[in-house]
Design a protein around this motif. Structure first.
Motif, short mmCIF file in Angstrom:
data_model
loop_
_atom_site.label_atom_id
_atom_site.label_comp_id
_atom_site.label_asym_id
_atom_site.label_seq_id
_atom_site.Cartn_x
_atom_site.Cartn_y
_atom_site.Cartn_z
N ASP A 1 26.36 -3.92 2.11
CA ASP A 1 27.45 -4.80 2.50
C ASP A 1 27.63 -4.82 4.01
O ASP A 1 28.24 -5.74 4.57
N HIS A 2 27.07 -3.80 4.70
CA HIS A 2 27.24 -3.67 6.14
C HIS A 2 25.97 -4.01 6.92
O HIS A 2 26.05 -4.66 7.96
N VAL A 3 24.81 -3.57 6.43
CA VAL A 3 23.56 -3.78 7.17
C VAL A 3 22.72 -4.91 6.59
O VAL A 3 21.68 -5.26 7.16
N GLY A 4 23.14 -5.47 5.48
CA GLY A 4 22.37 -6.54 4.84
C GLY A 4 21.62 -6.03 3.63
O GLY A 4 21.33 -4.83 3.50
N ARG A 5 21.29 -6.95 2.73
CA ARG A 5 20.58 -6.57 1.50
C ARG A 5 19.11 -6.24 1.76
O ARG A 5 18.57 -5.29 1.19
N ARG A 6 18.48 -7.01 2.59
CA ARG A 6 17.03 -6.94 2.75
C ARG A 6 16.53 -5.55 3.21
O ARG A 6 15.59 -5.01 2.62
N PRO A 7 17.12 -4.93 4.25
CA PRO A 7 16.62 -3.60 4.66
C PRO A 7 16.72 -2.57 3.56
O PRO A 7 15.83 -1.74 3.39
N LEU A 8 17.82 -2.62 2.79
CA LEU A 8 17.99 -1.66 1.70
C LEU A 8 17.00 -1.91 0.58
O LEU A 8 16.47 -0.97 -0.02
N MET A 9 16.72 -3.19 0.28
CA MET A 9 15.74 -3.49 -0.76
C MET A 9 14.37 -2.95 -0.38
O MET A 9 13.68 -2.32 -1.19
N ILE A 10 13.96 -3.20 0.85
CA ILE A 10 12.65 -2.75 1.30
C ILE A 10 12.56 -1.22 1.24
O ILE A 10 11.58 -0.65 0.73
N GLY A 11 13.59 -0.54 1.74
CA GLY A 11 13.58 0.92 1.74
C GLY A 11 13.57 1.51 0.34
O GLY A 11 12.84 2.46 0.06
N ALA A 12 14.39 0.94 -0.57
CA ALA A 12 14.46 1.45 -1.93
C ALA A 12 13.13 1.28 -2.67
O ALA A 12 12.67 2.20 -3.38
N LEU A 13 12.52 0.12 -2.52
CA LEU A 13 11.24 -0.12 -3.19
C LEU A 13 10.14 0.76 -2.62
O LEU A 13 9.27 1.24 -3.35
N ALA A 14 10.16 0.99 -1.30
CA ALA A 14 9.18 1.88 -0.68
C ALA A 14 9.35 3.31 -1.19
O ALA A 14 8.37 4.02 -1.45
N LEU A 15 10.59 3.76 -1.34
CA LEU A 15 10.85 5.10 -1.87
C LEU A 15 10.41 5.20 -3.33
O LEU A 15 9.89 6.24 -3.76
N GLU A 16 10.61 4.15 -4.09
CA GLU A 16 10.13 4.13 -5.47
C GLU A 16 8.61 4.26 -5.51
O GLU A 16 8.06 4.93 -6.39
N LEU A 17 7.94 3.63 -4.58
CA LEU A 17 6.49 3.74 -4.47
C LEU A 17 6.07 5.19 -4.24
O LEU A 17 5.11 5.69 -4.84
N ILE A 18 6.82 5.89 -3.37
CA ILE A 18 6.53 7.31 -3.12
C ILE A 18 6.74 8.13 -4.39
O ILE A 18 5.94 9.02 -4.71
N ALA A 19 7.79 7.84 -5.14
CA ALA A 19 8.06 8.56 -6.39
C ALA A 19 6.92 8.40 -7.38
O ALA A 19 6.53 9.35 -8.07
N MET A 20 6.35 7.18 -7.47
CA MET A 20 5.23 6.97 -8.38
C MET A 20 4.04 7.84 -7.99
O MET A 20 3.34 8.39 -8.84
N GLY A 21 3.81 7.97 -6.68
CA GLY A 21 2.74 8.86 -6.21
C GLY A 21 3.01 10.31 -6.56
O GLY A 21 2.09 11.07 -6.89
N MET A 22 4.28 10.73 -6.51
CA MET A 22 4.64 12.10 -6.87
C MET A 22 4.39 12.36 -8.35
O MET A 22 3.98 13.46 -8.74
N PHE A 23 4.63 11.37 -9.20
CA PHE A 23 4.34 11.52 -10.63
C PHE A 23 2.85 11.75 -10.85
O PHE A 23 2.45 12.56 -11.70
N VAL A 24 2.02 11.02 -10.12
CA VAL A 24 0.57 11.19 -10.27
C VAL A 24 0.16 12.62 -9.93
O VAL A 24 -0.70 13.22 -10.59
N GLU A 25 0.79 13.19 -8.90
CA GLU A 25 0.43 14.52 -8.43
C GLU A 25 1.17 15.65 -9.14
O GLU A 25 0.95 16.82 -8.85
N ALA A 26 2.08 15.33 -10.05
CA ALA A 26 2.86 16.36 -10.74
C ALA A 26 2.00 17.07 -11.79
O ALA A 26 1.42 16.43 -12.66
N HIS A 27 1.95 18.41 -11.69
CA HIS A 27 1.17 19.20 -12.64
C HIS A 27 2.00 20.34 -13.24
O HIS A 27 1.43 21.27 -13.82
N SER A 28 3.31 20.25 -13.09
CA SER A 28 4.21 21.24 -13.67
C SER A 28 5.57 20.59 -13.86
O SER A 28 5.83 19.50 -13.33
#
Length: 400
Positions: free
Chosen positions: A73-100
Motif C-alpha cells: 500500500d506504500h511502495v506499490g504492488r509491483r516491487p512486492l510481487m517481484i520480491g515474493a515470487l523470487a523468494l518462492e523460487l529460492i524456496a523451490m530450490g531449497m526443497f530440491v536440496e532438502a535431505h532431512s
C-alpha cells in the motif's frame, strides 16, 4: 504507476498473468501434502513432525503477513510481487536440496514467508488489474486462487508421487521453472497502486482493519476459522491419519481427497457468483458443519468412504464461506485499504490453519490419533455453527 519507457503488458494480460501466478504460489504450497508421508518413510522421523512441517509454513506465512502485509500500500504492488515470487523460487530450490526433516522445515519456512508476502499483494493486484466492470470477478479470483491452487498442487504432486520412483526432485524442478517464469512476468506487469508515506512504519507488526468493515469482519471470523481448519485437516492431518488409522500408504489417496475438497470449493465459489455474500457464508458454515459431522463418523466407524463425503461437504463449505467473506468485504473498502484488508483476513485464516495443525500433532502422542481426530472434527464443527449464528446476527442488526 505505469511509464511509457518500460514495455509493460496490457492490464488485462496482467490480470490473467498475476491471477495465474497467485494460483501457482498456492500450487507450490499444496504440493508437499502427498510427499510428507514419503519423506517420513525415507527419513524415519516421528509422525507428529508431519504436522509440524505443515504448521511452520502457516506460522511463517502469518509472520510475513504481520510484517509486510500492508507494505505494498506504500511502495506499490509491483516491487512486492517481484520480491515474493523470487523468494518462492529460492524456496523451490531449497526443497530440491532438502535431505532431512530439518531441510524440509527450513524450505517450508521460506515458502511460508514468500506466500505471506505474495498473499495480500497479489490479491490486491488481481482486484485492481481486473477491468472496471469486472471488479467483482477480481474479488472472486482472489477467493478462488487459494482453493484452486492448493487442490491442483496436491493432485499434481500426488500423481507424480504415484507414478515416478523419485518424485520429489521432479515436482520441485517443475515448480522452479514455473516460479522463474512468474517472476519475469511480474517485472513486466504495470503498477496499480500509488506510493504513499509510511513504508517503514508499516513494517511494525500490526493488524489494520478499515473502520467501516469491522463489524462485518468480526461476524465472519468463526466461519473463516472453520474454513481454514478444514484446510488444515485435509492438507496437514489427513496424510498421517490415512496411514495410521486406515493403513493407506498410497500418496494419491490423500492427494485426491484434498483435490476433491478444494475442487468442490472452487466450483461452488465460481457457481455462486450471483449469490448474496451473507447467504454464501451461512450456507458455507452449514455445509462445513455437516462435513465435520461426517468426518467424526468416518473416524468413529472406521469408514473411509465417509472421509470422501466429508471432503465434498467440507470443500463446499470452505468455498462458499471464503468466497462470501471476500466478496462481502472487498467492495466496502477503498483501493489503498485492500492490501491491509486481505492481510487481516489471511492473518486469521493462516493462524487458524497453522496453530490447529501443530496443536493436533502435539496431542497425537498424548491422546492417540483417533481421539485427536475426533476432537479436531468437533472443534471445527463448533466454529462452523458459531459462524451461522454470527452471520445471521449481523444481518439482523444491519437491517434494524
Amino acid at each position: 504507476m505505469r511509464t511509457s519507457r518500460w514495455p509493460f503488458v496490457p492490464r488485462m494480460v496482467g490480470f490473467v498473468g498475476i491471477s495465474t501466478a497467485m494460483i501457482m504460489i498456492l500450487v507450490a504450497a499444496g504440493s508437499p501434502t502427498p510427499l510428507l508421508p514419503i519423506y517420513e518413510h525415507e527419513w524415519g522421523f516421528p509422525s507428529w513432525m508431519l504436522t509440524l512441517a505443515f504448521g511452520v509454513y502457516a506460522i511463517a506465512l502469518l509472520v510475513a503477513i504481520l510484517v509486510i502485509g500492508s507494505l505494498s500500500d506504500h511502495v506499490g504492488r509491483r516491487p512486492l510481487m517481484i520480491g515474493a515470487l523470487a523468494l518462492e523460487l529460492i524456496a523451490m530450490g531449497m526443497f530440491v536440496e532438502a535431505h532431512s526433516i530439518g531441510g524440509l522445515i527450513a524450505a517450508r519456512i521460506v515458502q511460508g514467508i514468500a506466500t505471506g508476502a505474495a498473499s495480500s499483494t497479489l490479491s490486491a493486484s488481481v482486484v485492481e488489474l481486473a477491468p472496471e466492470r469486472h471488479k467483482k470477478t477480481g474479488a472472486l479470483m482472489a477467493g478462488l486462487a487459494p482453493l484452486a491452487g492448493l487442490g491442483i498442487g496436491s493432485l499434481f504432486a500426488g500423481i507424480i508421487a504415484q507414478t515416478v520412483a523419485n518424485a520429489a526432485p521432479v515436482i520441485w524442478t517443475v515448480l522452479i521453472v514455473v516460479m522463474a517464469l512468474a517472476t519475469v512476468f511480474a517485472i513486466f506487469t504495470p503498477e496499480t497502486s500509488t506510493r504513499k508515506k509510511g513504508a517503514l512504519r508499516s513494517l511494525i507488526p500490526s493488524v489494520s482493519l478499515p473502520k467501516q468493515v469491522r463489524r462485518l469482519f468480526f461476524s465472519t471470523l468463526p466461519g473463516t476459522i472453520g474454513a481454514f481448519m478444514t484446510m488444515a485437516l485435509f492438507l496437514g492431518l489427513l496424510p498421517a491419519l490415512l496411514a495410521g488409522l486406515f493403513a493407506v500408504t498410497s500418496p494419491i489417496v490423500g492427494a485426491l481427497a484434498a483435490f476433491v475438497m478444494f475442487g468442490v470449493g472452487t466450483l461452488v465459489s465460481a457457481a455462486t457468483l450471483g449469490a448474496k455474500p451473507h447467504r454464501l457464508r451461512i450456507l458455507g458454515a452449514a455445509s462445513m458443519t455437516v462435513g465435520a459431522i461426517l468426518f467424526i463418523a468416518a473416524i468413529g466407524a472406521h469408514a473411509l468412504p465417509l472421509v470422501w463425503t466429508a471432503a465434498v461437504f467440507g470443500g463446499a463449505g470452505l468455498g462458499a464461506n471464503f468466497s462470501g467473506t471476500t466478496r462481502g468485504l472487498v467492495p466496502e473498502v477503498k483501493p489503498h485499504e485492500r492490501a491491509a484488508l486481505f492481510s487481516t483476513i489471511y492473518l486469521v485464516a493462516y493462524l487458524s490453519m497453522g496453530v490447529s495443525a501443530i496443536i493436533a500433532g502435539a496431542f497425537v502422542a498424548a491422546i492417540g490419533a483417533t481421539t485427536m481426530a475426533l476432537l479436531f472434527g468437533a472443534v471445527l464443527g463448533i466454529f462452523a455453527l458459531i459462524g451461522i449464528i454470527t452471520t445471521a446476527g449481523h444481518l439482523r442488526a444491519s437491517r434494524a
